[in-house]
Structures are given as structure tokens and as C-alpha cells.
Design a protein around this motif. Sequence first.
Motif, mmCIF file in Angstrom:
data_model
loop_
_atom_site.group_PDB
_atom_site.id
_atom_site.type_symbol
_atom_site.label_atom_id
_atom_site.label_comp_id
_atom_site.label_asym_id
_atom_site.label_seq_id
_atom_site.Cartn_x
_atom_site.Cartn_y
_atom_site.Cartn_z
ATOM 1 N N TRP A 56 42.495 28.637 15.974
ATOM 2 C CA TRP A 56 42.932 29.167 17.264
ATOM 3 C C TRP A 56 41.832 28.873 18.279
ATOM 4 O O TRP A 56 40.657 29.032 17.981
ATOM 5 C CB TRP A 56 43.182 30.667 17.167
ATOM 6 C CG TRP A 56 44.127 31.040 16.068
ATOM 7 C CD1 TRP A 56 43.807 31.300 14.766
ATOM 8 C CD2 TRP A 56 45.540 31.176 16.174
ATOM 9 N NE1 TRP A 56 44.927 31.587 14.033
ATOM 10 C CE2 TRP A 56 46.015 31.529 14.885
ATOM 11 C CE3 TRP A 56 46.454 31.049 17.219
ATOM 12 C CZ2 TRP A 56 47.366 31.738 14.624
ATOM 13 C CZ3 TRP A 56 47.798 31.271 16.965
ATOM 14 C CH2 TRP A 56 48.245 31.611 15.690
ATOM 15 N N LEU A 99 38.854 31.684 14.943
ATOM 16 C CA LEU A 99 39.102 31.922 16.365
ATOM 17 C C LEU A 99 37.919 31.322 17.125
ATOM 18 O O LEU A 99 36.801 31.828 17.049
ATOM 19 C CB LEU A 99 39.228 33.417 16.632
ATOM 20 C CG LEU A 99 39.406 33.863 18.090
ATOM 21 C CD1 LEU A 99 40.664 33.248 18.699
ATOM 22 C CD2 LEU A 99 39.455 35.386 18.181
ATOM 23 N N PRO A 113 45.562 31.736 20.972
ATOM 24 C CA PRO A 113 45.856 33.055 20.387
ATOM 25 C C PRO A 113 46.430 34.047 21.388
ATOM 26 O O PRO A 113 47.035 35.044 20.998
ATOM 27 C CB PRO A 113 44.485 33.519 19.883
ATOM 28 C CG PRO A 113 43.504 32.817 20.769
ATOM 29 C CD PRO A 113 44.122 31.477 21.039
ATOM 30 N N VAL A 147 47.465 36.284 14.275
ATOM 31 C CA VAL A 147 46.259 35.468 14.490
ATOM 32 C C VAL A 147 45.285 35.720 13.346
ATOM 33 O O VAL A 147 44.625 36.765 13.275
ATOM 34 C CB VAL A 147 45.598 35.800 15.845
ATOM 35 C CG1 VAL A 147 44.325 34.966 16.031
ATOM 36 C CG2 VAL A 147 46.569 35.546 16.988
ATOM 37 N N THR A 200 50.315 34.363 21.185
ATOM 38 C CA THR A 200 50.859 34.740 19.876
ATOM 39 C C THR A 200 50.652 36.233 19.645
ATOM 40 O O THR A 200 49.712 36.823 20.182
ATOM 41 C CB THR A 200 50.153 33.940 18.749
ATOM 42 O OG1 THR A 200 50.261 32.546 19.033
ATOM 43 C CG2 THR A 200 50.765 34.235 17.387
#
Length: 519
Positions: A451, A482, A470, A478, A473
Motif C-alpha cells: 500500500w 504500508l 490505502p 489494509v 480502501t
Amino acid sequence: MSHATLQRTAEVRTGAPPPRRWPFTLAVTALLAQMAIAMVTTAVRQTPTVDEPVHIGAAAVYLEQHSLRYNPEHPPLGKLVMATGLAFAGLRLDQGFSGDQTELGRHVLYEQGNDPGEVLLLARLPMIVLTLLFGLVVFRFAADISTRTGGLLALALYAFSPDVIAHGSLATPDVPVTGFLLTSAWLLWRARDDPALHLPLAGLALGAAVATKMNALAAVAVLLVLAVWRHRAQAAWLVVVALAVVWASYLAVDPLLRWESPPDLPSAPVGWLPLPEPYLDGLRAQIGFENRVWGGYLFGTRYEGSHWYYLPAALLVKTPVGALLLWCAGVVALLREKREAALHLLAPAAVLLLVAMSGNRDLGVRYAIAVPVFLAVAAAVVAHRRWAVLAAALVAVSSLWTFPYYLPYSNEVFGGPSKTHLHLHDSNVDWGQDLGRLAERLKRYPGERLWLVYKGAGVPEHYGVHAADPRETEPDDVHGLLVVSNTAIARAGDRLRALLDTSAPIDSVGHSITIFRRP
């Protein structure tokens, strides 16, 4: 009597030979070679920063279509300099392209089969050459107001300045406009002895500055007053030549000066200026930018609007401690001992800083890049003090320590480059420059769901970074890696903040991007 004059007088009285030139030549060469290596290395390794594609796209249109329609808020000279490198890129450009300037930059770099790395480097190299040439101006100006030893000290501060290296290696106009203004101030200083030669040359440099970036207009009045004070009627040469350079820069792009004013420009009383209409419209556009509300981030606090003390605070964070000491000592010494030199150095720098402080864009020290450049010269007058060499050595060590991550530099008091994002944001630390490095780092995490919240102008997919946003969503969906630009962290909204608060930082890329793992 100046320190340089006292030194020369002592040599005559004692019969001591003047200092040899070759050690100074060798030292100047070494300092500039170090700077060149730092800038070229930076230019090769960094992906596009936020502003560069816009400038490069406009320069490509200059070359291919001789049109001024893109990026009018910046005059053309800086982009013409970039074009001297882009001329060797074999650029492909869709002649029917009709998007805006942001889309144009992406189009030139990523959508026409051009090599983004090659195009970037060829646009950056002419700016690097200019930055190195301005280093010679720093040395000569400093030597003129002090000694050649002072010139070396000034050049060392310039050549090791993380901010000058960082922005001098980009295809942006911030360092070139400052260098041209410094050159104009230096030539005005030299015009005291030979106005017939140096006043027109000072006008040439001043015109180049005004034709590169519009913030140069803030220093025009100061330099004009200095010229009138010393040379009265002859000062007209400064204005005439400067205006000629500005007009020539526009005519070099389009000899017919075809121009259609963009819609929705703010009204501003600038029509009386004897400058090309596209310049005046660009000035109106800049005034419109200043009327907007921009967000800032300082010492961990996010805010809307601007703070008048932002730039001094940012300079305090991003300047080597040794340079801060030498700047302060140099300013005091100039004001006490060399007031005429102070007028040529400190007055333009002060005006540029004050105008930038009054603006609404708390986005980076690049808006005050004149400070490290002009004050490097000011520091020359304290080169004879014993502690000056130690302070300069501290600057060199601090600069070499951050190699090759100059953009996110901060000094040791504030934790160094790895901590800059805790104090500042945007072009002070994270301007999109590390997308390529991110692609390399992600090879350590094969097979992980990715992400990405990226602040920059690069196209992640081009570098093999395939990720979802992210923020688009549901949070419960998630999971995995990240990856977030540090500027996005500083300005995170509620949704992104909630994701960050439930993730663990596991890695960092170039001090500008943080990798989190979200279970």
C-alpha cells in the motif's frame, strides 16, 4: 582600513613575497570538484521532485514548439538553460498534446517512450554547471572584500552547503536566480573602480536573475539604489541591459512573442512594468498563489496558513552549526568594519529573506536559498580568526556525513537527516526524490501486499512499485506493507492517521519515506 589592505601593506613594508597563486587554485579546484561529485551523484540517484517535471515539460515545448504557453509563472531563462541539456535527449513529444503543465511533465517523462532518468539528468546537468560557476563568483567576491584566504573560506561554506548542493543539482530555478543576483551584486562592487565595464555586466546578471525567477524583483530596487548611489546617471546601464536580457529570453523562445493570457488571473497593478506580457501574466499568477491558503509543518505541528518565523526556524534546522557561527560573525564584522560591502551583500539577502518570510508558502528553505549563498561571502571577513578553520571543518564533516542525502539534511543539534521529518516537511525533506530507492528497498520484502501514499511527481509503476492507495480502501482490508512519504505523514488526515497509528514502522528509505507493517 580593510584586513586585505593591511595584509598587502605589511607585505610591502617587510618585503615579504605575495602568496603564491597555485595553492589557492588547487584548493578552489578541490572544493568545486567535491561539490561536483556530490551534485552529480545526487542528480543520478534521485527520481523527479515535485516541481521538476513541470519545468522540464515547458523546456521541451520551448525546444519543439517554440511556445511560451506552459509554466508562465516562471520566466523562461532557467528552462532555456535546462534545454541546452535536453537538446541531446532526442525527446519525443506529442505535437497535439493539450493537457495542463503537470500532465505535460508526466507526458514527457513517462508517456512518450523517453528515458526518464536520462531526461532528468540532461536537464539537471546544466544547472549543476551553473551552480559550480557561481562558486567561482563566491570565491572572487569574498576575495575582493577580504583576502584570498577569505575567498577559500566562503567557497568552502558554499561548496559544502547541503541546501546549495541539494537544490543546485535539481532542474529548478532556485539556485540559478540566487547565483545571478550574487553575480550582479559582485559586479556592482567591482564597478566602483571600472563602471564602464562592470555596470553593463551587472545589468546582464541582474536581467538573467529577473528572467529566471520572479522573486528576483525583490532585489532589483536594492541593487538599483546601490548603482545610483555610486554612479548616478551611469546607473541607467544597469536597467537598460537588465530589461534587454528579460525581453531577449522571451524572444529566444518565440521571436513573434505569441501569447494568450490564461483565464482567471487575479488583477494586479503590474501593467506599468516595461516587461513582456507573458512575464506580467506570470507575475499575476504568482500573486494569485500568494492569495491561497497553504498548509505548513514546523517542529511537529501541522497548521494552516503561514508563520512569519518559518524560514528562520527552517534555516536554523537545516544549516550546519559551523556555518551558523561563521554567518553571525561575518555579519557583525561586516557591519562594524566594511559597511559598504555590507550594503552589497546583506541588503539584497535581507530583502529577499523578508519578502519570502512575508509569503504564504511555508514549503522549504529553497525560498530563502539566498541566505546560505550571500552569507557564505559575508563570512570571508572573519577568515583570519583562529576558530574559523575549525568551524569550516565542522561544516565539511557535517556535509560529508549526509552524503548523498542532501535534501533531507538537518544539523546534529536537530538529530541529523534521519530526524528532519520530525521538524519539517515538503522540499525540506521529502520532495518525491526517493521513488527509485524505494523500488530497490522493496526487493527485501518479496511477496508482501503493498500500500502506498506517495508525495511526488514520479510514476511508481514505472519503477516497478505496484501498490494501492490505502485511503481508498476499508481500513480492515489494509494489511501488509504500508509505505508512506514523510510529508504525507506530517499532513495525514484522519483516515491515514488511523492506519499509521495501528501500524509499526520497520524501515526507512532515503530519510524521506517510511515503511510500516500493518498486521
